[in-house]
Design a protein around this motif. Structure first.
Motif, PDB file in Angstrom:
ATOM      1  N   LYS A 112      90.716  51.373 115.744  1.00  0.00           N
ATOM      2  CA  LYS A 112      90.974  51.129 114.331  1.00  0.00           C
ATOM      3  C   LYS A 112      90.236  49.849 113.941  1.00  0.00           C
ATOM      4  O   LYS A 112      90.536  48.772 114.448  1.00  0.00           O
ATOM      5  CB  LYS A 112      92.472  51.002 114.109  1.00  0.00           C
ATOM      6  N   VAL A 113      89.265  49.983 113.035  1.00  0.00           N
ATOM      7  CA  VAL A 113      88.390  48.871 112.665  1.00  0.00           C
ATOM      8  C   VAL A 113      88.790  48.343 111.289  1.00  0.00           C
ATOM      9  O   VAL A 113      88.931  49.118 110.334  1.00  0.00           O
ATOM     10  CB  VAL A 113      86.910  49.322 112.638  1.00  0.00           C
ATOM     11  N   PHE A 136      77.671  48.001 109.468  1.00  0.00           N
ATOM     12  CA  PHE A 136      78.583  48.035 110.613  1.00  0.00           C
ATOM     13  C   PHE A 136      79.607  49.149 110.432  1.00  0.00           C
ATOM     14  O   PHE A 136      79.889  49.909 111.365  1.00  0.00           O
ATOM     15  CB  PHE A 136      79.273  46.684 110.785  1.00  0.00           C
ATOM     16  N   ALA A 137      80.177  49.245 109.231  1.00  0.00           N
ATOM     17  CA  ALA A 137      81.181  50.269 108.948  1.00  0.00           C
ATOM     18  C   ALA A 137      80.598  51.669 109.140  1.00  0.00           C
ATOM     19  O   ALA A 137      81.254  52.547 109.719  1.00  0.00           O
ATOM     20  CB  ALA A 137      81.711  50.107 107.525  1.00  0.00           C
ATOM     21  N   GLY A 169      83.058  57.651 115.292  1.00  0.00           N
ATOM     22  CA  GLY A 169      84.356  58.306 115.268  1.00  0.00           C
ATOM     23  C   GLY A 169      85.550  57.401 115.065  1.00  0.00           C
ATOM     24  O   GLY A 169      86.686  57.813 115.295  1.00  0.00           O
ATOM     25  N   ASN A 170      85.312  56.189 114.626  1.00  0.00           N
ATOM     26  CA  ASN A 170      86.399  55.233 114.432  1.00  0.00           C
ATOM     27  C   ASN A 170      86.834  55.181 112.969  1.00  0.00           C
ATOM     28  O   ASN A 170      85.993  55.202 112.070  1.00  0.00           O
ATOM     29  CB  ASN A 170      85.948  53.832 114.859  1.00  0.00           C
ATOM     30  N   PRO A 171      88.143  55.072 112.723  1.00  0.00           N
ATOM     31  CA  PRO A 171      88.600  54.853 111.348  1.00  0.00           C
ATOM     32  C   PRO A 171      88.284  53.411 110.933  1.00  0.00           C
ATOM     33  O   PRO A 171      88.504  52.478 111.707  1.00  0.00           O
ATOM     34  CB  PRO A 171      90.102  55.101 111.417  1.00  0.00           C
ATOM     35  N   VAL A 172      87.758  53.260 109.729  1.00  0.00           N
ATOM     36  CA  VAL A 172      87.317  51.948 109.253  1.00  0.00           C
ATOM     37  C   VAL A 172      87.932  51.670 107.889  1.00  0.00           C
ATOM     38  O   VAL A 172      87.950  52.540 107.017  1.00  0.00           O
ATOM     39  CB  VAL A 172      85.771  51.882 109.138  1.00  0.00           C
ATOM     40  N   VAL A 229      89.873  46.338 116.197  1.00  0.00           N
ATOM     41  CA  VAL A 229      88.621  45.589 116.049  1.00  0.00           C
ATOM     42  C   VAL A 229      88.656  44.889 114.709  1.00  0.00           C
ATOM     43  O   VAL A 229      88.903  45.508 113.680  1.00  0.00           O
ATOM     44  CB  VAL A 229      87.387  46.521 116.123  1.00  0.00           C
ATOM     45  N   LEU A 230      88.407  43.577 114.707  1.00  0.00           N
ATOM     46  CA  LEU A 230      88.311  42.800 113.461  1.00  0.00           C
ATOM     47  C   LEU A 230      86.879  42.351 113.268  1.00  0.00           C
ATOM     48  O   LEU A 230      86.261  41.807 114.191  1.00  0.00           O
ATOM     49  CB  LEU A 230      89.201  41.557 113.525  1.00  0.00           C
TER      50      LEU A 230
END
Length: 84
Positions: A4-5, A25-26, A33-36, A79-80
């Motif tokens: 989760k980004v 980056f987003a 495949g990551n939610p942003v 992830v921040l």
């Protein structure tokens, strides 16, 4: 497992360099495949600490602004990313 980004953009200028880099980056994170989610601080109300120390007794800040919502999102993220 997906990460989760959370991207926090502090630029006051819409479409500026920092925001452009954050968008790139987003895009890459989504393609992987990551939610942003992106938070634009220019759209939020965040007050300054007044040094009242009420948080020490209450366990939370007495200033009613968007900082609580942002902090909760930061807590939940894997992830921040700070675009400053």
């Amino acid at each position: 497992m997906d990460k989760k980004v959370l991207i926090i953009s502090s630029s006051p200028r819409k479409g500026g360099n920092s925001e452009t880099l954050a968008a790139a980056f987003a895009k890459g994170a989504r393609e992987a495949g990551n939610p942003v989610e992106t938070v634009y601080l220019r759209e939020k109300q965040v007050g300054f600490c007044k040094g009242c120390l009420a948080c020490l007794n209450l366990g939370h800040c007495v200033i009613q602004d968007d900082a609580v919502e942002i902090a909760a999102k930061m807590h939940d993220a894997n992830v921040l990313v700070f675009a400053t």
